[in-house]
Scaffold this motif. Structure first.
Motif, mmCIF file in Angstrom:
data_model
loop_
_atom_site.group_PDB
_atom_site.id
_atom_site.type_symbol
_atom_site.label_atom_id
_atom_site.label_comp_id
_atom_site.label_asym_id
_atom_site.label_seq_id
_atom_site.Cartn_x
_atom_site.Cartn_y
_atom_site.Cartn_z
ATOM 1 N N MET A 1 -16.698 24.576 -34.212
ATOM 2 C CA MET A 1 -18.106 23.798 -34.416
ATOM 3 C C MET A 1 -18.614 23.812 -35.590
ATOM 4 S SD MET A 1 -21.013 24.243 -31.513
ATOM 5 C CE MET A 1 -19.972 24.490 -29.976
ATOM 6 N N PHE A 4 -20.811 26.758 -37.156
ATOM 7 C CA PHE A 4 -20.100 27.846 -37.391
ATOM 8 C C PHE A 4 -19.888 28.058 -39.031
ATOM 9 C CE2 PHE A 4 -18.610 28.497 -32.855
ATOM 10 C CZ PHE A 4 -20.117 28.535 -32.524
ATOM 11 N N PHE A 7 -22.500 30.062 -40.717
ATOM 12 C CA PHE A 7 -22.380 31.093 -40.204
ATOM 13 C C PHE A 7 -21.207 31.988 -40.924
ATOM 14 C CE2 PHE A 7 -24.228 30.037 -35.504
ATOM 15 C CZ PHE A 7 -25.482 29.874 -36.264
ATOM 16 N N ARG A 8 -20.539 31.467 -41.143
ATOM 17 C CA ARG A 8 -18.991 32.266 -41.917
ATOM 18 C C ARG A 8 -19.564 32.653 -43.396
ATOM 19 N NH1 ARG A 8 -15.027 28.947 -40.028
ATOM 20 N NH2 ARG A 8 -14.345 28.456 -42.173
ATOM 21 N N CYS A 10 -22.673 32.770 -44.367
ATOM 22 C CA CYS A 10 -23.708 33.884 -44.247
ATOM 23 C C CYS A 10 -23.154 35.143 -44.028
ATOM 24 C CB CYS A 10 -24.841 33.571 -43.143
ATOM 25 S SG CYS A 10 -25.852 32.395 -43.491
ATOM 26 N N GLY A 11 -22.034 35.181 -43.121
ATOM 27 C CA GLY A 11 -21.578 36.490 -42.623
ATOM 28 C C GLY A 11 -20.650 37.167 -44.209
ATOM 29 N N LEU A 14 -23.658 38.590 -46.358
ATOM 30 C CA LEU A 14 -24.074 39.579 -45.864
ATOM 31 C C LEU A 14 -23.182 41.074 -46.016
ATOM 32 C CD1 LEU A 14 -25.268 38.742 -42.384
ATOM 33 C CD2 LEU A 14 -26.790 39.225 -44.368
ATOM 34 N N TYR A 119 -29.773 40.190 -49.123
ATOM 35 C CA TYR A 119 -29.349 40.431 -47.824
ATOM 36 C C TYR A 119 -30.462 39.640 -46.754
ATOM 37 C CZ TYR A 119 -27.230 42.905 -43.725
ATOM 38 O OH TYR A 119 -26.715 43.066 -42.671
ATOM 39 N N PHE A 126 -29.483 32.209 -42.161
ATOM 40 C CA PHE A 126 -28.656 32.177 -40.808
ATOM 41 C C PHE A 126 -29.490 31.809 -39.681
ATOM 42 C CE2 PHE A 126 -27.284 34.064 -36.998
ATOM 43 C CZ PHE A 126 -25.825 34.078 -37.102
ATOM 44 N N LYS A 130 -29.609 28.546 -37.256
ATOM 45 C CA LYS A 130 -29.437 28.719 -35.797
ATOM 46 C C LYS A 130 -30.433 27.871 -35.312
ATOM 47 C CE LYS A 130 -29.671 31.520 -31.906
ATOM 48 N NZ LYS A 130 -30.285 32.657 -31.327
ATOM 49 N N ALA A 133 -29.434 24.428 -34.991
ATOM 50 C CA ALA A 133 -28.357 24.244 -34.178
ATOM 51 C C ALA A 133 -29.110 23.906 -32.748
ATOM 52 C CB ALA A 133 -27.319 25.254 -34.166
ATOM 53 N N LEU A 134 -29.918 24.880 -32.574
ATOM 54 C CA LEU A 134 -30.616 24.816 -31.279
ATOM 55 C C LEU A 134 -31.567 23.569 -31.046
ATOM 56 C CD1 LEU A 134 -31.541 28.579 -30.570
ATOM 57 C CD2 LEU A 134 -29.793 27.077 -29.752
ATOM 58 N N LEU A 137 -29.748 20.797 -29.957
ATOM 59 C CA LEU A 137 -29.470 20.577 -28.378
ATOM 60 C C LEU A 137 -30.777 20.162 -27.590
ATOM 61 C CD1 LEU A 137 -27.675 23.849 -27.910
ATOM 62 C CD2 LEU A 137 -26.638 21.976 -28.196
ATOM 63 N N GLY A 140 -32.726 14.304 -26.820
ATOM 64 C CA GLY A 140 -32.906 13.487 -25.628
ATOM 65 C C GLY A 140 -33.304 14.406 -24.417
ATOM 66 N N ARG A 141 -33.966 15.386 -24.590
ATOM 67 C CA ARG A 141 -34.546 16.072 -23.609
ATOM 68 C C ARG A 141 -35.819 15.541 -23.109
ATOM 69 N NH1 ARG A 141 -34.644 22.526 -24.034
ATOM 70 N NH2 ARG A 141 -32.315 22.428 -23.967
ATOM 71 N N HIS B 65 -23.466 43.297 -38.588
ATOM 72 C CA HIS B 65 -23.785 41.918 -38.890
ATOM 73 C C HIS B 65 -22.784 41.080 -38.276
ATOM 74 C CE1 HIS B 65 -21.771 42.854 -42.689
ATOM 75 N NE2 HIS B 65 -21.216 41.658 -42.518
ATOM 76 N N ILE B 69 -23.089 38.002 -35.690
ATOM 77 C CA ILE B 69 -22.763 36.741 -35.931
ATOM 78 C C ILE B 69 -21.874 35.919 -34.472
ATOM 79 C CG2 ILE B 69 -21.403 35.325 -37.406
ATOM 80 C CD1 ILE B 69 -22.437 36.719 -39.792
ATOM 81 N N LYS B 73 -22.637 33.158 -32.496
ATOM 82 C CA LYS B 73 -21.956 31.929 -32.119
ATOM 83 C C LYS B 73 -21.691 31.710 -30.593
ATOM 84 C CE LYS B 73 -18.684 32.188 -36.099
ATOM 85 N NZ LYS B 73 -17.452 32.541 -36.371
ATOM 86 N N ILE B 76 -24.865 30.114 -29.130
ATOM 87 C CA ILE B 76 -25.141 28.545 -29.411
ATOM 88 C C ILE B 76 -24.146 27.745 -28.770
ATOM 89 C CG2 ILE B 76 -25.004 26.810 -31.145
ATOM 90 C CD1 ILE B 76 -26.313 28.979 -33.091
ATOM 91 N N GLN B 83 -25.977 22.379 -22.266
ATOM 92 C CA GLN B 83 -26.394 20.959 -22.190
ATOM 93 C C GLN B 83 -25.628 20.050 -21.594
ATOM 94 O OE1 GLN B 83 -29.601 19.909 -23.228
ATOM 95 N NE2 GLN B 83 -30.130 22.107 -23.068
ATOM 96 N N LYS B 87 -26.205 17.426 -18.412
ATOM 97 C CA LYS B 87 -25.911 15.861 -18.386
ATOM 98 C C LYS B 87 -24.991 15.617 -17.268
ATOM 99 C CE LYS B 87 -28.136 14.364 -21.827
ATOM 100 N NZ LYS B 87 -29.414 13.312 -21.472
#
Lengths: 141, 100
Positions: A1, A4, A7-8, A10-11, A14, A119, A126, A130, A133-134, A137, A140-141, B65, B69, B73, B76, B83, B87
């Motif tokens: 996705m 991600f 996220f990588r 950020c990881g 860190l 850090y 991050f 996130k 991303a949320l 989602l 359309g709700r 960490h 992560i 992942k 999410i 979702q 639908k």
């Protein structure tokens, strides 16, 4: 996705800052160490970072631009050791001087603050990613 | 649900490319296959998150960490799957409400 990839990144940030913090902690712990397996006082360690490409990202332009960070080498600082007159010290030489590590507590503390702030910044990035991303989602709700 | 066809996206080609060629166009994938593959991917992420936690808690061989992560992942991707599920259920209920 797609989400991600940050996220990588950020990881990796860190991990890098954790490594820097570990090195700083080792330097602070060894501030008075006069004996090491290699002989002589402890030498301050410095960590260097290198960048590496992220790899698979959703945009060709980003693929060329984005870089993760990876821990490069941990090397000894080239600064000279501290020479302190202390004839009573078991490791004092014939003229009564002791070679102490070249660790400067104040600069280590400054480095520590920088590492912990970086850090925190990675964690904040991050969390922001996130919540993006949320939020996606919720379309359309 | 095999009669709903998703076409065009090359990233969504089925696991066995030979099968798609037999069906004809090669770029069209039955919706069921896509759904199954996505659910499998999300399950893999959940398993990875479990393993990351186990590494931290049991082996002490991973950093927290990385485990966090992996958890995020999994979280999410699971929410994204929910979702999609919402639908699908919505569409199903819409069809069931149809007057005949």
């Amino acid at each position: 996705m797609d989400f991600f990839v940050p996220f990588r990144i950020c990881g990796s940030g860190l991990t890098a800052q954790r490594a820097k913090m570990d090195v700083i902690t080792a330097n602070l712990a060894n501030v008075d160490t006069t004996r090491t397996p290699e002989g002589g006082p402890y030498m301050r360690k410095v960590v260097s970072f290198s960048s590496k490409p992220v790899g698979r990202v959703f945009d060709m332009k980003l693929r060329k631009a984005l870089n993760m960070v990876s821990v490069g080498d941990v090397e000894e600082s080239k600064e000279g050791v501290r020479r302190v007159a202390d004839p009573g010290h078991p490791d004092a030489d014939a003229s009564g001087f002791v070679s102490l590590p070249n660790v400067n507590v104040v600069s280590e503390m400054a480095g520590m603050i920088m590492a912990s702030r970086a850090y925190e910044a990675c964690v904040t990035a991050f969390d922001a990613t996130k919540s993006m991303a949320l939020k996606t989602l919720e379309i359309g709700r | 649900m095999n009669d709903i066809i998703i076409g065009g996206n090359p990233a969504l080609t089925p696991v066995e490319p030979g099968k798609a060629e037999k069906e004809g166009s090669g770029t069209q994938t039955p919706f069921g296959t896509v759904l199954k593959k996505t659910i499998k991917d999300i399950n893999d992420l959940q398993i990875k998150a479990d393993q990351a936690i186990a590494k931290v808690e049991v082996d002490n061989s991973a950093s927290i960490h990385e485990a966090m992560i992996a958890l995020e992942k999994a979280d999410i991707s699971f929410k994204a799957m929910m979702q999609v599920r919402n639908k699908i259920i919505e569409a199903y209920q819409e069809i069931m409400r149809m007057q005949v």
